[in-house]
Design a protein around this motif. Structure first.
Motif, PDB file in Angstrom:
ATOM      1  N   GLU A 112       0.831  -1.203   0.000  1.00 52.41           N
ATOM      2  CA  GLU A 112       0.000   0.000   0.000  1.00 52.41           C
ATOM      3  C   GLU A 112       0.868   1.257   0.000  1.00 52.41           C
ATOM      4  OE1 GLU A 112      -2.540  -0.386   3.399  1.00 52.41           O
ATOM      5  OE2 GLU A 112      -3.822  -1.873   2.435  1.00 52.41           O
ATOM      6  N   GLN A 113       1.930   1.254   0.788  1.00 53.19           N
ATOM      7  CA  GLN A 113       2.841   2.400   0.844  1.00 53.19           C
ATOM      8  C   GLN A 113       3.507   2.625  -0.512  1.00 53.19           C
ATOM      9  OE1 GLN A 113       3.217   4.611   3.319  1.00 53.19           O
ATOM     10  NE2 GLN A 113       1.600   3.510   4.371  1.00 53.19           N
ATOM     11  N   MET A 114       3.954   1.533  -1.138  1.00 52.25           N
ATOM     12  CA  MET A 114       4.592   1.644  -2.455  1.00 52.25           C
ATOM     13  C   MET A 114       3.594   2.158  -3.487  1.00 52.25           C
ATOM     14  SD  MET A 114       6.984  -1.755  -2.434  1.00 52.25           S
ATOM     15  CE  MET A 114       7.637  -1.534  -4.071  1.00 52.25           C
ATOM     16  N   CYS A 115       2.358   1.686  -3.399  1.00 53.57           N
ATOM     17  CA  CYS A 115       1.310   2.121  -4.320  1.00 53.57           C
ATOM     18  C   CYS A 115       1.034   3.616  -4.140  1.00 53.57           C
ATOM     19  CB  CYS A 115       0.055   1.287  -4.095  1.00 53.57           C
ATOM     20  SG  CYS A 115      -1.143   1.411  -5.421  1.00 53.57           S
ATOM     21  N   LEU A 116       0.956   4.075  -2.911  1.00 58.09           N
ATOM     22  CA  LEU A 116       0.750   5.502  -2.641  1.00 58.09           C
ATOM     23  C   LEU A 116       1.917   6.342  -3.147  1.00 58.09           C
ATOM     24  CD1 LEU A 116      -0.785   5.392   0.952  1.00 58.09           C
ATOM     25  CD2 LEU A 116      -1.938   6.055  -1.172  1.00 58.09           C
ATOM     26  N   TYR A 117       3.131   5.828  -2.958  1.00 57.43           N
ATOM     27  CA  TYR A 117       4.324   6.538  -3.424  1.00 57.43           C
ATOM     28  C   TYR A 117       4.319   6.641  -4.950  1.00 57.43           C
ATOM     29  CZ  TYR A 117       9.185   7.864  -4.068  1.00 57.43           C
ATOM     30  OH  TYR A 117      10.322   8.514  -4.451  1.00 57.43           O
ATOM     31  N   LEU A 118       4.007   5.538  -5.631  1.00 57.49           N
ATOM     32  CA  LEU A 118       3.921   5.552  -7.092  1.00 57.49           C
ATOM     33  C   LEU A 118       2.843   6.523  -7.570  1.00 57.49           C
ATOM     34  CD1 LEU A 118       4.250   1.838  -8.236  1.00 57.49           C
ATOM     35  CD2 LEU A 118       5.668   3.756  -8.955  1.00 57.49           C
ATOM     36  N   THR A 119       1.713   6.522  -6.894  1.00 62.01           N
ATOM     37  CA  THR A 119       0.625   7.428  -7.239  1.00 62.01           C
ATOM     38  C   THR A 119       1.114   8.872  -7.185  1.00 62.01           C
ATOM     39  OG1 THR A 119      -1.047   5.880  -6.432  1.00 62.01           O
ATOM     40  CG2 THR A 119      -1.708   8.184  -6.601  1.00 62.01           C
ATOM     41  N   LYS A 120       1.837   9.217  -6.126  1.00 62.76           N
ATOM     42  CA  LYS A 120       2.389  10.575  -5.990  1.00 62.76           C
ATOM     43  C   LYS A 120       3.383  10.883  -7.113  1.00 62.76           C
ATOM     44  CE  LYS A 120       0.483  12.661  -2.658  1.00 62.76           C
ATOM     45  NZ  LYS A 120      -0.489  13.644  -3.081  1.00 62.76           N
ATOM     46  N   LEU A 121       4.245   9.899  -7.453  1.00 64.42           N
ATOM     47  CA  LEU A 121       5.207  10.102  -8.545  1.00 64.42           C
ATOM     48  C   LEU A 121       4.482  10.422  -9.849  1.00 64.42           C
ATOM     49  CD1 LEU A 121       7.894   7.292  -8.008  1.00 64.42           C
ATOM     50  CD2 LEU A 121       8.199   9.757  -7.724  1.00 64.42           C
ATOM     51  N   PHE A 122       3.433   9.644 -10.156  1.00 69.44           N
ATOM     52  CA  PHE A 122       2.689   9.854 -11.393  1.00 69.44           C
ATOM     53  C   PHE A 122       1.960  11.194 -11.384  1.00 69.44           C
ATOM     54  CE2 PHE A 122       2.432   4.990 -11.681  1.00 69.44           C
ATOM     55  CZ  PHE A 122       3.591   4.928 -12.435  1.00 69.44           C
ATOM     56  N   GLU A 123       1.354  11.548 -10.263  1.00 63.64           N
ATOM     57  CA  GLU A 123       0.648  12.827 -10.156  1.00 63.64           C
ATOM     58  C   GLU A 123       1.617  13.993 -10.328  1.00 63.64           C
ATOM     59  OE1 GLU A 123      -1.253  12.462  -6.347  1.00 63.64           O
ATOM     60  OE2 GLU A 123      -3.017  11.449  -7.196  1.00 63.64           O
ATOM     61  N   ASN A 124       2.788  13.901  -9.705  1.00 64.92           N
ATOM     62  CA  ASN A 124       3.792  14.959  -9.833  1.00 64.92           C
ATOM     63  C   ASN A 124       4.279  15.079 -11.269  1.00 64.92           C
ATOM     64  OD1 ASN A 124       3.620  15.590  -7.123  1.00 64.92           O
ATOM     65  ND2 ASN A 124       5.360  14.319  -6.545  1.00 64.92           N
ATOM     66  N   SER A 125       4.438  13.950 -11.926  1.00 64.69           N
ATOM     67  CA  SER A 125       4.878  13.949 -13.313  1.00 64.69           C
ATOM     68  C   SER A 125       3.863  14.658 -14.212  1.00 64.69           C
ATOM     69  CB  SER A 125       5.084  12.498 -13.770  1.00 64.69           C
ATOM     70  OG  SER A 125       5.491  12.466 -15.094  1.00 64.69           O
ATOM     71  N   LEU A 126       2.583  14.347 -14.024  1.00 66.48           N
ATOM     72  CA  LEU A 126       1.537  15.013 -14.808  1.00 66.48           C
ATOM     73  C   LEU A 126       1.473  16.506 -14.495  1.00 66.48           C
ATOM     74  CD1 LEU A 126      -1.374  12.416 -14.739  1.00 66.48           C
ATOM     75  CD2 LEU A 126      -0.069  13.181 -16.724  1.00 66.48           C
ATOM     76  N   SER A 127       1.662  16.836 -13.249  1.00 69.98           N
ATOM     77  CA  SER A 127       1.644  18.239 -12.839  1.00 69.98           C
ATOM     78  C   SER A 127       2.765  19.026 -13.519  1.00 69.98           C
ATOM     79  CB  SER A 127       1.764  18.327 -11.321  1.00 69.98           C
ATOM     80  OG  SER A 127       1.737  19.659 -10.911  1.00 69.98           O
ATOM     81  N   ARG A 128       3.964  18.450 -13.554  1.00 69.40           N
ATOM     82  CA  ARG A 128       5.098  19.117 -14.209  1.00 69.40           C
ATOM     83  C   ARG A 128       4.879  19.242 -15.717  1.00 69.40           C
ATOM     84  NH1 ARG A 128       7.927  15.654 -10.875  1.00 69.40           N
ATOM     85  NH2 ARG A 128       8.381  14.285 -12.631  1.00 69.40           N
ATOM     86  N   ALA A 129       4.235  18.252 -16.315  1.00 68.54           N
ATOM     87  CA  ALA A 129       4.066  18.221 -17.769  1.00 68.54           C
ATOM     88  C   ALA A 129       2.955  19.136 -18.268  1.00 68.54           C
ATOM     89  CB  ALA A 129       3.785  16.789 -18.222  1.00 68.54           C
ATOM     90  N   LYS A 130       2.101  19.616 -17.380  1.00 69.19           N
ATOM     91  CA  LYS A 130       0.944  20.417 -17.801  1.00 69.19           C
ATOM     92  C   LYS A 130       1.338  21.561 -18.736  1.00 69.19           C
ATOM     93  CE  LYS A 130      -0.794  21.567 -13.892  1.00 69.19           C
ATOM     94  NZ  LYS A 130      -1.597  21.985 -12.746  1.00 69.19           N
ATOM     95  N   LYS A 131       2.162  22.430 -18.264  1.00 74.35           N
ATOM     96  CA  LYS A 131       2.477  23.623 -19.048  1.00 74.35           C
ATOM     97  C   LYS A 131       3.624  23.411 -20.014  1.00 74.35           C
ATOM     98  CE  LYS A 131       0.427  27.034 -16.159  1.00 74.35           C
ATOM     99  NZ  LYS A 131       0.210  26.949 -14.771  1.00 74.35           N
ATOM    100  N   THR A 132       4.552  22.531 -19.676  1.00 75.01           N
ATOM    101  CA  THR A 132       5.733  22.379 -20.512  1.00 75.01           C
ATOM    102  C   THR A 132       5.512  21.478 -21.724  1.00 75.01           C
ATOM    103  OG1 THR A 132       6.531  20.532 -19.162  1.00 75.01           O
ATOM    104  CG2 THR A 132       7.303  22.737 -18.580  1.00 75.01           C
ATOM    105  N   LYS A 133       4.776  20.390 -21.560  1.00 73.84           N
ATOM    106  CA  LYS A 133       4.638  19.430 -22.657  1.00 73.84           C
ATOM    107  C   LYS A 133       3.205  19.240 -23.123  1.00 73.84           C
ATOM    108  CE  LYS A 133       8.866  17.177 -21.459  1.00 73.84           C
ATOM    109  NZ  LYS A 133       9.573  16.005 -21.116  1.00 73.84           N
ATOM    110  N   LEU A 134       2.251  19.421 -22.231  1.00 76.56           N
ATOM    111  CA  LEU A 134       0.850  19.225 -22.604  1.00 76.56           C
ATOM    112  C   LEU A 134       0.163  20.533 -22.987  1.00 76.56           C
ATOM    113  CD1 LEU A 134      -0.159  16.617 -19.882  1.00 76.56           C
ATOM    114  CD2 LEU A 134       0.326  16.212 -22.308  1.00 76.56           C
ATOM    115  N   HIS A 135       0.784  21.655 -22.628  1.00 73.68           N
ATOM    116  CA  HIS A 135       0.285  22.982 -22.959  1.00 73.68           C
ATOM    117  C   HIS A 135      -1.170  23.180 -22.523  1.00 73.68           C
ATOM    118  CE1 HIS A 135       3.994  23.435 -25.088  1.00 73.68           C
ATOM    119  NE2 HIS A 135       3.722  22.354 -25.803  1.00 73.68           N
ATOM    120  N   CYS A 136      -1.406  22.956 -21.241  1.00 71.11           N
ATOM    121  CA  CYS A 136      -2.732  23.170 -20.681  1.00 71.11           C
ATOM    122  C   CYS A 136      -2.588  23.666 -19.246  1.00 71.11           C
ATOM    123  CB  CYS A 136      -3.563  21.884 -20.723  1.00 71.11           C
ATOM    124  SG  CYS A 136      -2.898  20.527 -19.771  1.00 71.11           S
TER     125      CYS A 136
END
Length: 167
Positions: free
Chosen positions: A26-50
């Protein structure tokens, strides 16, 4: 000590071990979830242009769980992974991020996550009008993700074909 008491101690130990394993997953799953969310957050303006990425409610958690399942059969587990996050938009695939789970471990497998834009919804009226100067041409307000995704596993130590999970 009686045989029944010894058996009871072993069963308690097995249950504690199982509980710790579940908690660790469960801890690893939560950590992965945070990694993916942070990745999408960083990509919003730089690569996804939204300005925002709209994600179906349980999508990121499901992806994290599938990543854990695919890594469980690997020699180093999740620690031996390199995860590429891609976005499929209008039949084009764009690389958003590369995550190395543990840089001290030589990677034994790669996972490629392909997220998809939800093509079933109409664009927002806001996407057609750019307010002020902060929105450049091609900049959209929101990008809605589809609940479907692909997860492709490639073993780096084997010549066997990759595993593809399509959800």
């Amino acid at each position: 000590m009686s045989e029944t008491a010894a058996s009871s101690d072993v069963n308690d130990w097995d249950q504690d071990l199982a509980a710790n394993t579940v908690n660790e997953e469960e801890q690893m799953c939560l950590y992965l979830t945070k990694l993916f969310e942070n990745s999408l957050s960083r990509a919003k303006k730089t690569k996804l242009h939204c300005s925002e990425v709209l994600v179906p409610e349980r999508l990121i958690g499901q992806i994290a769980w599938d990543v854990l399942c695919l890594s469980s059969s690997e020699p180093c587990g999740l620690r031996g992974s390199v995860i590429y996050i891609n976005m499929e938009i209008e039949n084009m695939c764009k690389r958003l991020d590369r995550i190395v789970y543990d840089s001290s471990v030589v990677p034994t497998f790669e996972l490629t996550l392909v997220l998809k834009q939800d093509g079933s919804s109409w664009p927002s009226l806001r996407d057609f009008f750019f307010i002020g100067t902060c929105f450049a041409p091609g900049f959209r307000q929101a990008l809605r993700l589809s609940p479907g995704f692909r997860l492709i596993k490639k073993k780096l130590y084997s010549s066997s074909a990759g595993t593809v999970i399509e959800c």
